[in-house]
Structures are given as C-alpha cells and as structure tokens.
Design a protein around this motif. Structure first.
Motif, short mmCIF file in Angstrom:
data_model
loop_
_atom_site.label_atom_id
_atom_site.label_comp_id
_atom_site.label_asym_id
_atom_site.label_seq_id
_atom_site.Cartn_x
_atom_site.Cartn_y
_atom_site.Cartn_z
N TYR A 48 0.86 -1.19 0.00
CA TYR A 48 0.00 0.00 0.00
C TYR A 48 0.89 1.23 0.00
CZ TYR A 48 -3.52 -3.41 1.36
OH TYR A 48 -4.35 -4.49 1.39
N VAL A 49 0.57 2.22 -0.82
CA VAL A 49 1.45 3.37 -0.99
C VAL A 49 1.51 4.24 0.27
CG1 VAL A 49 -0.25 4.90 -2.04
CG2 VAL A 49 2.16 5.14 -2.63
N CYS A 90 -9.96 0.72 -0.95
CA CYS A 90 -9.18 0.60 -2.19
C CYS A 90 -10.10 0.21 -3.36
CB CYS A 90 -8.09 -0.45 -2.02
SG CYS A 90 -6.79 0.03 -0.86
N CYS A 108 -10.91 3.23 -5.36
CA CYS A 108 -9.76 4.10 -5.67
C CYS A 108 -9.30 3.91 -7.11
CB CYS A 108 -8.62 3.77 -4.71
SG CYS A 108 -7.13 4.75 -5.04
N HIS A 136 -6.38 4.19 -8.18
CA HIS A 136 -5.03 3.64 -8.26
C HIS A 136 -4.99 2.11 -8.20
CE1 HIS A 136 -3.43 7.61 -8.12
NE2 HIS A 136 -3.97 7.88 -6.96
N ALA A 137 -6.09 1.49 -7.78
CA ALA A 137 -6.11 0.02 -7.73
C ALA A 137 -6.11 -0.53 -9.15
CB ALA A 137 -7.34 -0.47 -6.97
N CYS A 179 -1.64 -1.92 -5.86
CA CYS A 179 -1.74 -0.47 -5.74
C CYS A 179 -0.80 0.12 -6.79
CB CYS A 179 -1.36 -0.04 -4.33
SG CYS A 179 -1.37 1.73 -4.12
N CYS A 209 -6.24 4.90 1.84
CA CYS A 209 -5.06 5.60 2.37
C CYS A 209 -5.14 7.07 1.95
CB CYS A 209 -3.78 4.96 1.84
SG CYS A 209 -3.38 5.40 0.15
N TRP A 256 -5.74 8.17 -1.73
CA TRP A 256 -6.96 7.73 -2.39
C TRP A 256 -7.53 8.82 -3.30
CZ3 TRP A 256 -11.96 9.58 -2.49
CH2 TRP A 256 -12.94 8.72 -2.98
S1 SF4 Z 1 -6.47 3.72 -1.48
FE1 SF4 Z 1 -5.67 3.71 -3.57
S2 SF4 Z 1 -3.64 4.62 -3.43
FE2 SF4 Z 1 -4.24 4.00 -1.34
S3 SF4 Z 1 -3.42 1.92 -1.08
FE3 SF4 Z 1 -5.54 1.70 -1.84
S4 SF4 Z 1 -5.32 1.54 -4.09
FE4 SF4 Z 1 -3.38 2.40 -3.27
#
Ligand code: SF4
Length: 87
Positions: free
Chosen positions: A29-30, A42, A45, A47-48, A60, A77, A80
């Motif tokens: 997780y970033v 997530c 999100c 980014h997933a 991620c 996170c 997001w």
């Molecule tokens: S919320 Fe988005 S950016 Fe943050 S860990 Fe999950 S997928 Fe990655």
C-alpha cells in the motif's frame, strides 16, 4: 477537503512511544491504510489496478510492485482518489 478527525487526533496526541502511531504502513500500500476518507476503500480508488484479466488479484498502482497484492476491502489511504468507475 476537511482533515480527517482521526488524523487530527493523532497529530494532537503527544508522541511518547509506539502506541501513539495509530496508522501503520503495510507493504503493498502506498500509504498507511485508514488515513484516507472515511468510508472509502481501495475498491473505489482509481489507483487500484488488476493484475490479470480475471480481475481477482489487485495491486496499488503507485507502489508498482506486482508481487505485492492488495485487499480491495482495505480502508483507503491518504493517496486515495475516486475511481471514475465507482459510484
Ligand atoms: S487507497 Fe488507492 S492509493 Fe491507497 S493503497 Fe488503496 S489503491 Fe493504493
């Protein structure tokens, strides 16, 4: 965007030891899960990213390591961003 009250409470708390750090970094997780908007995961999100065509395993995107899979039910996170596919 207003600051998350959990983050504000963590910032206001004195830094005495390990227990004061409520949000923990998790590999894959970033940023620390739980530091994002309340109620988001997530799953919503942008980014997933799916690993394969069957869309069973996810990573991620900003982490960029395809060996570190994420659980999309994890709390969002601080990085997001709403997916354009999420409602
Ligand atoms: S919320 Fe988005 S950016 Fe943050 S860990 Fe999950 S997928 Fe990655």
């Amino acid at each position: 965007m207003p600051i998350d009250p959990r983050i504000q409470a963590a910032l206001d708390r004195p830094l005495n030891g390990k227990r004061t750090l409520r949000f923990r970094m998790v590999r894959g997780y970033v940023a620390a899960p739980g530091t994002g908007p309340i109620g988001e995961t997530c799953h919503t999100c942008r980014h997933a990213e799916p690993l394969g065509c069957d869309r069973r395993e996810w990573i991620c995107g900003p982490v960029g390591d395809h060996t570190l899979k994420i659980d999309r039910s994890t709390k969002a996170c601080s990085r997001w961003e709403r997916s354009k596919h999420a409602r």
